[in-house]
Enzyme design. Structure first.
Site, PDB file in Angstrom:
ATOM      1  N   GLY A  77       0.880  -1.320   0.096  1.00 34.85           N
ATOM      2  CA  GLY A  77       0.055  -0.078   0.012  1.00 34.85           C
ATOM      3  C   GLY A  77       0.798   1.246  -0.047  1.00 34.85           C
ATOM      4  N   ARG A  78       0.449   2.169  -0.328  1.00 38.03           N
ATOM      5  CA  ARG A  78       0.932   3.764  -0.325  1.00 38.03           C
ATOM      6  C   ARG A  78       0.062   4.669   0.403  1.00 38.03           C
ATOM      7  NH1 ARG A  78       4.873   3.693  -4.082  1.00 38.03           N
ATOM      8  NH2 ARG A  78       4.651   2.053  -5.808  1.00 38.03           N
ATOM      9  N   PHE A  81       2.865   9.382   3.703  1.00 34.64           N
ATOM     10  CA  PHE A  81       4.291   9.675   4.112  1.00 34.64           C
ATOM     11  C   PHE A  81       5.258   8.452   3.357  1.00 34.64           C
ATOM     12  CE2 PHE A  81       1.655  11.343   7.638  1.00 34.64           C
ATOM     13  CZ  PHE A  81       1.978  12.801   7.503  1.00 34.64           C
ATOM     14  N   LYS A  98       7.719  -0.162   6.231  1.00 33.98           N
ATOM     15  CA  LYS A  98       7.178   0.780   5.967  1.00 33.98           C
ATOM     16  C   LYS A  98       8.269   1.899   5.627  1.00 33.98           C
ATOM     17  CE  LYS A  98       4.291   4.604   7.382  1.00 33.98           C
ATOM     18  NZ  LYS A  98       3.169   5.258   8.420  1.00 33.98           N
ATOM     19  N   ASP A 196      -5.789   9.778  13.801  1.00 37.26           N
ATOM     20  CA  ASP A 196      -5.884   9.546  12.285  1.00 37.26           C
ATOM     21  C   ASP A 196      -6.743   8.215  12.279  1.00 37.26           C
ATOM     22  OD1 ASP A 196      -6.023   9.892   9.670  1.00 37.26           O
ATOM     23  OD2 ASP A 196      -3.775   9.131   9.291  1.00 37.26           O
TER      24      ASP A 196
END
Length: 471
Positions: A77-78, A81, A98, A196
């Site tokens: 995934g992207r 950041f 990550k 978040d």
């Protein structure tokens, strides 16, 4: 490399990041007659133990090999950041790596926030940090691998196991996220604000158990402090509490609002912001559910992909709980501990208002030193010089008042009936024409208390004509 990263590297041993096993000493008797020069005991080192308890420091070469030089085929995934890659370590364990983007302005801050916060907390519904790497200008974080991806892909149907996303699984996922937030807010040594909370940050393991991830925007506050002042609004559009844009203070109640939006997404299968055919701009999911509540059509917002395989009463309560968490007034939102109890024991919720309330948020001044000065002190400080100038005025008036009254008469001696005159304090010999006490007393008896008769002409009683000429 900044001082914070150096301090983080030095504190790796405190977090249990050292992979070098400690040496153990064992005694061994020496056989007589042997040619060994060792005395009494020898040091026996056990084979290296690859297990570790807590996050550790990885090398860049190790992670590059695990992710096949960060190949695009290993991308999971992207994000805003950086990207997340799937990696396989030498021992065969699968991890998620990550990589913080080099052009990210807040990448280093996110890296420090994740390492400093998530490395010290442990919960079954929080993703665990295995380690990190900061070499050659690269910032890398290593997590547990979650084979079933994120919650947003499961709700959108992009997951291979999307058919399993029934009512029981959705209810279980929300309960796990509520337990994780309750732990962060109330059970940690310091209160952790996630800031978040959204479906893409909820990861599912092989058993579809939820794990809250991505602590790059998290903040630590004391339990006695209910909020934290922020200069930049952090979070994702659609999940931000409405008071953040006006007041700029993140609190546990702002995390509760984000969880409420997450609950509405799980129940309705819709996104937090979506475009409709009649409106060109994106419409908030919270507003859509509030409208359905006002029209008494709350069950019409249930996800059609469930095909009615749910309890209508429980679905109605779940939607009401989501609106309860998304209440415009932050003080009316429940704490996460209460929401956790609602999922476990189904404690009753307060009644929702029939119409969405309207709340005016008060914006406080950004300069606390000015507000700290009391208003009375400021007024006294300004009125001080004026008060000093005004104080001599009554004294000057009193000093002039005596001569003004005596200027109408040739004598400066005051009238005996005037108690306000300060002239009696002056010595009597200053007036050459001051009458004798007998004469002034007789004059007072004859004329009463009137201040008009003149006493100076009567200083010479044998010359009445001179008194008449003086008048």
């Amino acid at each position: 490399m900044t001082k914070a990263l150096r301090y983080l590297c030095c504190g790796a041993k405190c977090l249990g990041a050292s992979t070098k096993p400690e040496k153990e000493t064992t005694s061994k008797k020496v056989v007589k007659g042997s040619k060994s020069k060792k005395r009494g005991s020898v040091l026996v080192q056990k084979p290296a133990d690859t297990t570790f308890y807590g996050p550790r420091i990885f090398t860049f070469r190790e992670l590059s090999t695990a992710t096949k030089q960060f190949s695009a085929e290993e991308v999971l995934g992207r994000g805003a950041f950086g990207s997340v890659f799937k990696g396989t370590l030498k021992d065969g364990s699968i991890v998620a790596v990550k990589q913080i983007a080099h052009d990210s302005n807040q990448g280093e801050r996110e890296f420090l926030a994740e390492v400093s916060i998530i490395s010290r907390i442990r919960h079954q519904n929080l993703v665990q940090l295995q380690g990190w790497c900061h070499e050659k200008g690269n910032l890398l974080l290593v997590y547990d691998y979650m084979p079933n991806g994120s919650l947003d892909k499961l709700l959108e149907g992009n997951n291979a196991n999307a058919k399993l996303a029934g009512w029981d699984l959705r209810h279980s996922v929300l309960r796990g996220v509520a337990c994780a937030l309750s732990y962060l807010h109330e059970e940690c040594q310091q209160c952790v604000l996630h800031r978040d909370v959204k479906p893409s940050n909820v990861l599912l393991d092989e058993n579809f158990s939820p794990h809250l991830a991505d602590f790059g925007l998290a903040r630590l506050i004391h339990h006695t402090t209910d909020n934290v002042q922020t200069t930049i609004i952090a979070g994702t559009r659609g999940y931000l509490a409405p008071e953040l844009a006006q007041v700029g203070k993140a609190s546990t109640k702002s995390d509760v609002f984000s969880f409420g939006v997450l609950a509405l997404e799980v129940a309705t299968g819709r996104k937090a912001l979506e475009k409709t055919q009649s409106e060109k701009q994106a419409v908030s999911l919270v507003d859509l559910v509030w409208r359905a509540h006002e029209q008494h059509k709350l069950l019409s917002m249930a996800d059609p992909k469930l095909e009615g395989a749910y309890d209508p009463e429980k679905m109605n309560k779940l939607l009401q709980m989501g609106l309860f968490c998304c209440h415009p007034n932050p003080e009316a939102r429940p704490p996460m501990n209460y929401i956790r109890q609602w999922f476990i024991q189904e404690v009753p919720l307060p009644d929702l208002p029939p119409v969405k309330p309207r709340v005016n948020y008060v914006l406080t001044s950004p300069s606390p030193p000015k507000l700290a000065l009391p208003a009375p002190e400021a007024k006294l400080a300004i009125a001080g010089p004026e008060a000093k100038l005004a104080l001599p005025a009554p004294e000057a008036t009193l000093a002039i008042e005596g001569p003004q009254k005596s200027s109408s008469t040739p004598s400066k001696s005051p009238s005996p009936t005037d108690n306000r005159s300060p002239a009696p304090k002056s010595p009597i010999p200053r007036s050459p024409t001051t009458p004798s006490p007998i004469t002034s007393k007789e004059h007072t008896k004859s004329n009463g208390a009137s201040p008009q008769p003149q006493t100076t002409p009567q200083t010479q009683p044998t010359q009445p004509s001179s008194a008449t000429n003086g008048n």
